[in-house]
Design a protein around this motif. Structure first.
Motif, PDB file in Angstrom:
ATOM      1  N   GLU A 147       0.864  -1.174   0.000  1.00 42.55           N
ATOM      2  CA  GLU A 147       0.000   0.000   0.000  1.00 42.55           C
ATOM      3  C   GLU A 147       0.904   1.228   0.000  1.00 42.55           C
ATOM      4  N   LYS A 148       1.240   1.720  -1.205  1.00 47.66           N
ATOM      5  CA  LYS A 148       2.234   2.786  -1.326  1.00 47.66           C
ATOM      6  C   LYS A 148       1.783   4.072  -0.645  1.00 47.66           C
ATOM      7  N   GLU A 149       0.533   4.466  -0.877  1.00 45.93           N
ATOM      8  CA  GLU A 149       0.049   5.719  -0.304  1.00 45.93           C
ATOM      9  C   GLU A 149       0.032   5.670   1.221  1.00 45.93           C
ATOM     10  N   MET A 150      -0.436   4.542   1.789  1.00 50.50           N
ATOM     11  CA  MET A 150      -0.486   4.427   3.236  1.00 50.50           C
ATOM     12  C   MET A 150       0.915   4.274   3.830  1.00 50.50           C
ATOM     13  N   THR A 151       1.813   3.667   3.087  1.00 48.34           N
ATOM     14  CA  THR A 151       3.201   3.575   3.553  1.00 48.34           C
ATOM     15  C   THR A 151       3.786   4.969   3.747  1.00 48.34           C
ATOM     16  N   VAL A 152       3.537   5.846   2.768  1.00 44.91           N
ATOM     17  CA  VAL A 152       4.022   7.222   2.871  1.00 44.91           C
ATOM     18  C   VAL A 152       3.383   7.925   4.062  1.00 44.91           C
ATOM     19  N   HIS A 153       2.075   7.726   4.227  1.00 41.93           N
ATOM     20  CA  HIS A 153       1.365   8.392   5.331  1.00 41.93           C
ATOM     21  C   HIS A 153       1.907   7.939   6.680  1.00 41.93           C
ATOM     22  N   PHE A 154       2.033   6.634   6.880  1.00 43.87           N
ATOM     23  CA  PHE A 154       2.483   6.133   8.178  1.00 43.87           C
ATOM     24  C   PHE A 154       3.958   6.467   8.417  1.00 43.87           C
ATOM     25  N   ARG A 155       4.774   6.481   7.357  1.00 46.42           N
ATOM     26  CA  ARG A 155       6.171   6.884   7.531  1.00 46.42           C
ATOM     27  C   ARG A 155       6.244   8.346   7.949  1.00 46.42           C
ATOM     28  N   SER A 156       5.400   9.168   7.356  1.00 41.08           N
ATOM     29  CA  SER A 156       5.365  10.582   7.732  1.00 41.08           C
ATOM     30  C   SER A 156       4.988  10.737   9.201  1.00 41.08           C
ATOM     31  N   MET A 157       3.944   9.994   9.656  1.00 41.38           N
ATOM     32  CA  MET A 157       3.541  10.077  11.052  1.00 41.38           C
ATOM     33  C   MET A 157       4.637   9.557  11.976  1.00 41.38           C
ATOM     34  N   GLU A 158       5.300   8.493  11.567  1.00 36.92           N
ATOM     35  CA  GLU A 158       6.382   7.926  12.382  1.00 36.92           C
ATOM     36  C   GLU A 158       7.502   8.940  12.564  1.00 36.92           C
ATOM     37  N   ASN A 159       7.929   9.579  11.457  1.00 35.76           N
ATOM     38  CA  ASN A 159       9.038  10.539  11.533  1.00 35.76           C
ATOM     39  C   ASN A 159       8.629  11.812  12.266  1.00 35.76           C
ATOM     40  N   ARG A 160       7.369  12.214  12.100  1.00 37.72           N
ATOM     41  CA  ARG A 160       6.904  13.400  12.810  1.00 37.72           C
ATOM     42  C   ARG A 160       6.971  13.181  14.324  1.00 37.72           C
ATOM     43  N   LEU A 161       6.533  12.007  14.764  1.00 35.30           N
ATOM     44  CA  LEU A 161       6.589  11.710  16.199  1.00 35.30           C
ATOM     45  C   LEU A 161       8.023  11.501  16.659  1.00 35.30           C
ATOM     46  N   ARG A 162       8.846  10.895  15.788  1.00 37.37           N
ATOM     47  CA  ARG A 162      10.258  10.719  16.140  1.00 37.37           C
ATOM     48  C   ARG A 162      10.945  12.072  16.342  1.00 37.37           C
ATOM     49  N   TYR A 163      10.612  13.034  15.499  1.00 35.10           N
ATOM     50  CA  TYR A 163      11.192  14.369  15.644  1.00 35.10           C
ATOM     51  C   TYR A 163      10.757  15.004  16.963  1.00 35.10           C
ATOM     52  N   ARG A 164       9.488  14.830  17.329  1.00 35.22           N
ATOM     53  CA  ARG A 164       9.009  15.400  18.594  1.00 35.22           C
ATOM     54  C   ARG A 164       9.698  14.742  19.782  1.00 35.22           C
ATOM     55  N   ILE A 165       9.973  13.447  19.672  1.00 34.54           N
ATOM     56  CA  ILE A 165      10.694  12.758  20.754  1.00 34.54           C
ATOM     57  C   ILE A 165      12.104  13.307  20.895  1.00 34.54           C
ATOM     58  N   LEU A 166      12.795  13.466  19.753  1.00 33.97           N
ATOM     59  CA  LEU A 166      14.170  13.984  19.790  1.00 33.97           C
ATOM     60  C   LEU A 166      14.199  15.429  20.261  1.00 33.97           C
ATOM     61  N   LYS A 167      13.184  16.184  19.930  1.00 36.32           N
ATOM     62  CA  LYS A 167      13.134  17.581  20.337  1.00 36.32           C
ATOM     63  C   LYS A 167      13.090  17.706  21.853  1.00 36.32           C
ATOM     64  N   GLU A 168      12.495  16.696  22.509  1.00 40.20           N
ATOM     65  CA  GLU A 168      12.394  16.719  23.967  1.00 40.20           C
ATOM     66  C   GLU A 168      13.612  16.109  24.654  1.00 40.20           C
ATOM     67  N   THR A 169      14.420  15.350  23.900  1.00 40.58           N
ATOM     68  CA  THR A 169      15.457  14.555  24.566  1.00 40.58           C
ATOM     69  C   THR A 169      16.882  14.918  24.166  1.00 40.58           C
ATOM     70  N   VAL A 170      17.099  15.523  22.972  1.00 39.33           N
ATOM     71  CA  VAL A 170      18.474  15.806  22.524  1.00 39.33           C
ATOM     72  C   VAL A 170      18.583  17.270  22.109  1.00 39.33           C
ATOM     73  N   SER A 171      19.818  17.715  21.876  1.00 42.17           N
ATOM     74  CA  SER A 171      20.063  19.113  21.510  1.00 42.17           C
ATOM     75  C   SER A 171      19.714  19.350  20.045  1.00 42.17           C
ATOM     76  N   ALA A 172      19.643  20.610  19.675  1.00 46.39           N
ATOM     77  CA  ALA A 172      19.284  20.984  18.304  1.00 46.39           C
ATOM     78  C   ALA A 172      20.346  20.573  17.304  1.00 46.39           C
ATOM     79  N   PHE A 173      21.597  20.333  17.763  1.00 47.69           N
ATOM     80  CA  PHE A 173      22.683  19.974  16.838  1.00 47.69           C
ATOM     81  C   PHE A 173      22.854  18.465  16.699  1.00 47.69           C
ATOM     82  N   ASN A 174      21.933  17.704  17.284  1.00 49.95           N
ATOM     83  CA  ASN A 174      21.977  16.261  17.104  1.00 49.95           C
ATOM     84  C   ASN A 174      21.766  15.931  15.639  1.00 49.95           C
ATOM     85  N   ARG A 175      22.597  15.018  15.121  1.00 48.98           N
ATOM     86  CA  ARG A 175      22.583  14.719  13.673  1.00 48.98           C
ATOM     87  C   ARG A 175      21.216  14.223  13.207  1.00 48.98           C
TER      88      ARG A 175
END
Length: 606
Positions: free
Chosen positions: A458-486
């Protein structure tokens, strides 16, 4: 047998012998009765009658009689039929348990039919007896009926009302038919039944009633659930070998019932319709079982037995609360969730074929997946976006398959318990509770759904769920690591196309970056020294219009300002280091954003 009993002449019939005697408690042992034995209305009242190891060559009829205790048959043989009707017992038989039987058959043989009916005040027990046909018809008693360890060819319970208990345990029955039973507590356990039918109305007067069918072996099972029954249906640990059905209909009779009787039944008991409460748990289905109901269930619990290998089909299930659990090793489970409101999938392990379809509640509802491994469960034609709260906790969704599914938004997802740990636990395990946040669980859910979408192609849903996964991953990193984290920096850059889900966003950002760069370039030579701000602003607006031909060229990431503004033609224009630096940044931004747009477009279009 005592001396007084030996004086009884049994050459005529028993009634005449009793009439000529003064015996209050007659007991007959080892006699053969040649003629029909008839106990009809009489002036004689007996404490109890005991027949032991007797043979009845003809019919035995006992009706409209009153006993203080009971009538007992032990080891007797009936070569024809037995008929018991309209018997009244004032006390319990003293040699049995508290719910002792007033009518008792023990280790008897009845070659033809045993009929029990009419209005009785009596407990009835039939134990260890071989019967051709047992017919309990139009029986009305305030007490109980026990049928235990019998071998019965045909067992009928028709249009009867039993006040306390109906226990049918450890019997072997070729054909078992219940029609129009009124009873609050029914227990049928450890029976071996070839054909099992229930039809008509199984009704109780109390909402605490129990209809329990457990640990039976049934060849063919046709079970009718009554919407007029207030209590609970429990079908547990049964083995269903052949093709079977469970249904729920308003009114259905397998046998003929007059119109007047049908109306009387309805007026007496069926003024109100109830939603069934049905529990089908740990039953082994070896072939096929269809469960259907045109009426909604209040509760429906389905627990799958690990050894069940057959196909269970539940079409158009309407339910207030549906619970599905168990271990699905093989076979097929198909559940059409039409109009089901609250669905709970709890502790379900799927290694077989499960399909859920048509979940689209019309009002606020919940869909919970708890502590489960759904395996290759297939979802189709489901809508989880209509105010449905999705509760997904500690479950594996990586292998699920789906088609034509509208998924939930992040705000509808509840993947984390409201449990608050003790302070001493937080101090002892700070690392664990640091990551024990809802956002971490949400991230894991979308990661699993992304993997499932990839496997389902399911290509379209793969893109959607990957987007949601990365969006939440970014929010997790924003709370736990510095802005210069790779990783955080990389995810920040990928937000420009919503992590591959939006190709229009980088194009709009490229246009915005180019417009800003164009304005800064034109402004760099539109504010000569010594002129007022108003005049300079008019000059800027005039130059923006005069040099508009420059704007399209700035979209080319390989452009050069020196080539666009020819030094010979535009000798009066000179660019500072700052403008050249801004132009270089704009060229990099344009190149990156165009690549991001292409990546997102390809993911969306493939």
């Amino acid at each position: 047998m005592n001396k007084m009993e030996k004086k009884i002449d049994l050459r005529e019939n028993v009634e005449e012998a009793l009439a000529n005697s003064q015996v209050f408690v007659p007991q007959f042992v080892g006699f053969t009765f040649q003629e029909s034995t008839v106990f009809s209305e009489s002036e004689h009242a007996y404490t109890y009658l005991v027949f032991k190891n007797c043979v009845f060559e003809k019919d035995f009829l006992l009706e409209r009689r009153e006993f203080s205790q009971g009538i007992v048959f032990i080891g007797c043989t009936f070569k024809q039929s037995v008929r018991l009707r309209e018997l009244n017992f004032t006390d319990s038989y003293p040699f049995f348990r508290t719910t002792s039987p007033n009518i008792h058959f023990n280790k008897c043989t009845i070659a033809d039919e045993l009929q029990i009916g009419g209005k009785m005040v009596s407990n009835i027990e039939i134990m260890g007896t071989q019967i051709n046909t047992l017919s309990i018809e139009r029986l009305k008693t305030e007490k109980s009926v026990f049928i235990l360890q019998c071998n019965i060819s045909e067992l009928f319970i028709q249009r009867s009302e039993i006040g306390l208990y109906l226990n049918i345990n450890e019997n072997k029955v070729d054909m078992f038919d219940i029609e129009g039973l009124i009873c609050n507590l029914v227990n049928m356990s450890r029976n071996d039944i070839k054909y099992f039918y229930t039809s008509g109305l199984e009704v109780g007067k109390s909402d605490t009633g129990r209809y329990y069918i457990g640990a039976n072996t049934v060849q063919h099972f046709y079970f009718s659930i009554s919407p007029y029954y207030k209590g609970y249906y429990f079908l547990k640990n049964n083995t269903v070998k052949g093709k079977s059905e469970i249904n729920c209909y308003k009114m259905f009779f397998r046998h003929s019932v007059s119109k007047r009787e049908r109306e009387n039944l309805y007026q007496a008991h069926y003024k109100e319709i109830f939603r069934p409460k049905f529990f089908f748990e740990d039953n082994v289905v070896e072939t096929t079982l269809d469960i259907s109901s045109p009426l909604p269930f209040e509760r429906f619990s389905l627990k799958i037995a690990p050894s069940s290998k057959g196909a269970i089909t539940i079409p158009q299930l309407s339910c207030e609360r549906l619970t599905i659990s168990g271990v699905h090793q093989g076979g097929t489970l198909i559940v059409d969730l039409l109009l089901s409101k609250n669905v709970i999938i709890k502790e379900l392990l799927n290694y077989g074929n499960i399909k859920f379809s048509n979940y689209a509640p019309l009002e606020k509802s919940t869909f919970s997946i708890l502590y489960s491994n759904l395996g290759k469960t297939h979802f189709s034609l489901c809508d989880f976006s209509r105010g449905t709260e999705m509760e997904i906790r500690h479950s594996n969704l990586s292998e699920i398959q789906f088609s034509s599914v509208t998924w939930f938004s992040e705000k509808l997802l509840n993947s984390h318990s409201d449990y608050t740990p003790f302070r001493e636990n937080i101090e002892r395990y700070p690392g664990f509770y640091k990551n024990d946040k809802k956002i971490n669980y949400d991230h894991e859910v979308y990661k699993q759904l992304k993997n499932a979408a990839q496997k389902s192609e399911e290509k379209e849903m793969t893109v959607h769920f990957r987007s949601m996964e990365n969006r939440l991953r970014y929010r997790i990193l924003k709370e736990t690591v510095s802005a210069f984290n790779r990783e955080r920096m990389l995810l920040s850059l990928n937000r420009t196309n919503d992590f591959g889900a939006n190709w229009t966003k980088p194009i709009l950002l490229a246009i915005a970056a180019t417009l800003i760069s164009y304005i800064l370039i034109i402004a760099s030579f539109s504010f000569p020294a010594g002129r007022g701000f108003g005049n300079s602003l008019l000059t800027l607006i005039k130059n923006l219009a005069n040099y508009i031909f420059v704007l399209p060229q700035l979209f080319n990431p390989t452009h050069i300002l020196g080539a666009i503004f020819d030094p010979v033609q535009y000798s009066q224009i000179r660019f500072s280091f700052v403008i050249h630096f801004i132009d270089i940044l704009q060229r990099f931004a344009i190149a990156y954003l165009l690549v991001q747009a292409v990546i997102a477009f390809r993911k969306q279009s493939n």
